[in-house]
Design a protein around this motif. Sequence first.
Motif, PDB file in Angstrom:
ATOM      1  N   THR A   1       1.106 -10.062   4.437  1.00  8.94           N
ATOM      2  CA  THR A   1       2.003 -10.735   3.488  1.00  8.94           C
ATOM      3  C   THR A   1       2.247  -9.894   2.238  1.00  8.94           C
ATOM      4  O   THR A   1       2.839 -10.372   1.285  1.00  8.94           O
ATOM      5  N   ILE A   2       1.801  -8.640   2.257  1.00  9.57           N
ATOM      6  CA  ILE A   2       1.916  -7.779   1.078  1.00  9.57           C
ATOM      7  C   ILE A   2       2.730  -6.544   1.437  1.00  9.57           C
ATOM      8  O   ILE A   2       2.193  -5.548   1.940  1.00  9.57           O
ATOM      9  N   PRO A   3       4.057  -6.572   1.210  1.00  7.18           N
ATOM     10  CA  PRO A   3       4.865  -5.385   1.479  1.00  7.18           C
ATOM     11  C   PRO A   3       4.469  -4.245   0.534  1.00  7.18           C
ATOM     12  O   PRO A   3       4.265  -4.459  -0.663  1.00  7.18           O
ATOM     13  N   VAL A   4       4.356  -3.058   1.083  1.00 11.47           N
ATOM     14  CA  VAL A   4       3.921  -1.896   0.315  1.00 11.47           C
ATOM     15  C   VAL A   4       4.953  -0.786   0.426  1.00 11.47           C
ATOM     16  O   VAL A   4       5.579  -0.606   1.479  1.00 11.47           O
ATOM     17  N   GLY A   5       5.124  -0.048  -0.666  1.00 10.03           N
ATOM     18  CA  GLY A   5       5.988   1.120  -0.658  1.00 10.03           C
ATOM     19  C   GLY A   5       5.176   2.388  -0.857  1.00 10.03           C
ATOM     20  O   GLY A   5       4.170   2.382  -1.576  1.00 10.03           O
ATOM     21  N   VAL A   6       5.599   3.459  -0.214  1.00  8.10           N
ATOM     22  CA  VAL A   6       4.997   4.778  -0.403  1.00  8.10           C
ATOM     23  C   VAL A   6       6.126   5.744  -0.742  1.00  8.10           C
ATOM     24  O   VAL A   6       7.138   5.788  -0.034  1.00  8.10           O
ATOM     25  N   VAL A   7       5.970   6.497  -1.824  1.00  2.68           N
ATOM     26  CA  VAL A   7       6.983   7.482  -2.213  1.00  2.68           C
ATOM     27  C   VAL A   7       6.354   8.863  -2.136  1.00  2.68           C
ATOM     28  O   VAL A   7       5.400   9.167  -2.854  1.00  2.68           O
ATOM     29  N   GLY A   8       6.888   9.673  -1.245  1.00  5.83           N
ATOM     30  CA  GLY A   8       6.338  11.000  -0.994  1.00  5.83           C
ATOM     31  C   GLY A   8       5.725  11.039   0.385  1.00  5.83           C
ATOM     32  O   GLY A   8       4.759  10.330   0.662  1.00  5.83           O
ATOM     33  N   LEU A   9       6.291  11.849   1.278  1.00 11.67           N
ATOM     34  CA  LEU A   9       5.859  11.842   2.680  1.00 11.67           C
ATOM     35  C   LEU A   9       5.450  13.230   3.144  1.00 11.67           C
ATOM     36  O   LEU A   9       5.854  13.693   4.214  1.00 11.67           O
ATOM     37  N   GLY A  10       4.617  13.874   2.320  1.00  6.98           N
ATOM     38  CA  GLY A  10       3.967  15.091   2.759  1.00  6.98           C
ATOM     39  C   GLY A  10       2.769  14.732   3.611  1.00  6.98           C
ATOM     40  O   GLY A  10       2.687  13.635   4.185  1.00  6.98           O
ATOM     41  N   LEU A  11       1.796  15.643   3.687  1.00  8.90           N
ATOM     42  CA  LEU A  11       0.621  15.399   4.518  1.00  8.90           C
ATOM     43  C   LEU A  11      -0.079  14.095   4.146  1.00  8.90           C
ATOM     44  O   LEU A  11      -0.350  13.239   4.986  1.00  8.90           O
ATOM     45  N   MET A  12      -0.385  13.928   2.838  1.00  5.95           N
ATOM     46  CA  MET A  12      -1.132  12.748   2.427  1.00  5.95           C
ATOM     47  C   MET A  12      -0.280  11.497   2.452  1.00  5.95           C
ATOM     48  O   MET A  12      -0.761  10.417   2.823  1.00  5.95           O
ATOM     49  N   GLY A  13       0.972  11.598   2.067  1.00  2.00           N
ATOM     50  CA  GLY A  13       1.842  10.427   2.109  1.00  2.00           C
ATOM     51  C   GLY A  13       1.926   9.842   3.507  1.00  2.00           C
ATOM     52  O   GLY A  13       1.926   8.617   3.686  1.00  2.00           O
ATOM     53  N   CYS A  14       1.945  10.727   4.509  1.00  2.00           N
ATOM     54  CA  CYS A  14       2.020  10.251   5.894  1.00  2.00           C
ATOM     55  C   CYS A  14       0.713   9.607   6.340  1.00  2.00           C
ATOM     56  O   CYS A  14       0.721   8.585   7.037  1.00  2.00           O
ATOM     57  N   SER A  15      -0.424  10.185   5.968  1.00  2.00           N
ATOM     58  CA  SER A  15      -1.692   9.585   6.395  1.00  2.00           C
ATOM     59  C   SER A  15      -1.974   8.290   5.625  1.00  2.00           C
ATOM     60  O   SER A  15      -2.543   7.345   6.175  1.00  2.00           O
ATOM     61  N   ILE A  16      -1.556   8.216   4.355  1.00  4.97           N
ATOM     62  CA  ILE A  16      -1.681   6.966   3.603  1.00  4.97           C
ATOM     63  C   ILE A  16      -0.817   5.884   4.245  1.00  4.97           C
ATOM     64  O   ILE A  16      -1.254   4.743   4.432  1.00  4.97           O
TER      65      ILE A  16
END
Length: 330
Positions: free
Chosen positions: A9-24
């Motif tokens: 029920t908690i939509p999350v955003g990630v900004v930045g999709l390098g190595l760590m952004g993808c694993s996060i």
Amino acid sequence: MNQPINPETIPVGVVGLGLMGCSITTCLLIAGHPVVAVAPLPADMETAEPRIREHLAKAYQEGLFTKSPESYLEQLTITEDYGLLNDSKVVMECTLENIAIKKSVYEKIEAVVADDAIITSNTSAIPISLLQREVRLPARFVGLHWSEPSHTTRFLEVICGDLTDVSTAEWLYALSHLWGKEPTLVRKDIRGFITNRLMYAMYREAFNLVENGYATVEDVDRACRNNAGYWMTLVGVFRWMDLTGVPAYHTVMKDLFPTLSNQTEVPKLIDDIVQAGGKGVLNAQGFYDYTPEEAKLWKETYEEFSYDIRRLALKYPADVVKKKLAKDDG
């Protein structure tokens, strides 16, 4: 924060999709969050989805979850449009360690999210109190310091800046347990936080030993693997001293501390590598010599190791002794 702690029920955003952004992103999907992942760099639009898909496939193979990887990918939106972050309850910035770049990202995030949305940074070096100055609502800004690969490691630091609402950080701390983390809540901001201050003190002494001819790069790595690497997954430095005799450390500290490196300049050894364009296994050029095949195999071997060490570490949580005592009492 009064939201129920249910990732679905908690939509999350990630900004930045390098190595760590993808694993996060992978970690958050496995936990059950719907994720909108924003690619600030056009190249990330091409590399992010295959990388996340690969992470999920490997995690499924290794038993981190039982549902199909595709079911998690259905919860993922990869986009260049910051506007799609508008429903996010938490947005995680994972861009370069550059305040100007981060500031421009925060402006775009704050322009579209609600005022009660939490904004976090995955910075490993910039104080959270400094980054807070670049946002409109600093009380909702928190540091989240991850470790690569983020979907297998138990490490996470939740860091309060000087202006952070502590209850916000405490809510994230509670939520992060559902990400498979054994987190640390850093209530008082300091540059480098906890783990980097510990590790960079060790890095500095490692360079000192090599550059002054006491040992080779291989010798230092061997010492780390077979000493600290042997016990550190189970205990930290303080419990290690408890286990092996506190007075002995007290005696050694008096003699040893004055001789340790207190160098403040970047060591020449690493500076030479970076100036020559070395990036480690990413381009097969680092402290060691690699063929492209060796570099690829080291990357794959580390990923394999991260799953193996995770399985072992999960047998020994921080409260392992208390659980054993409770079982014996029962």
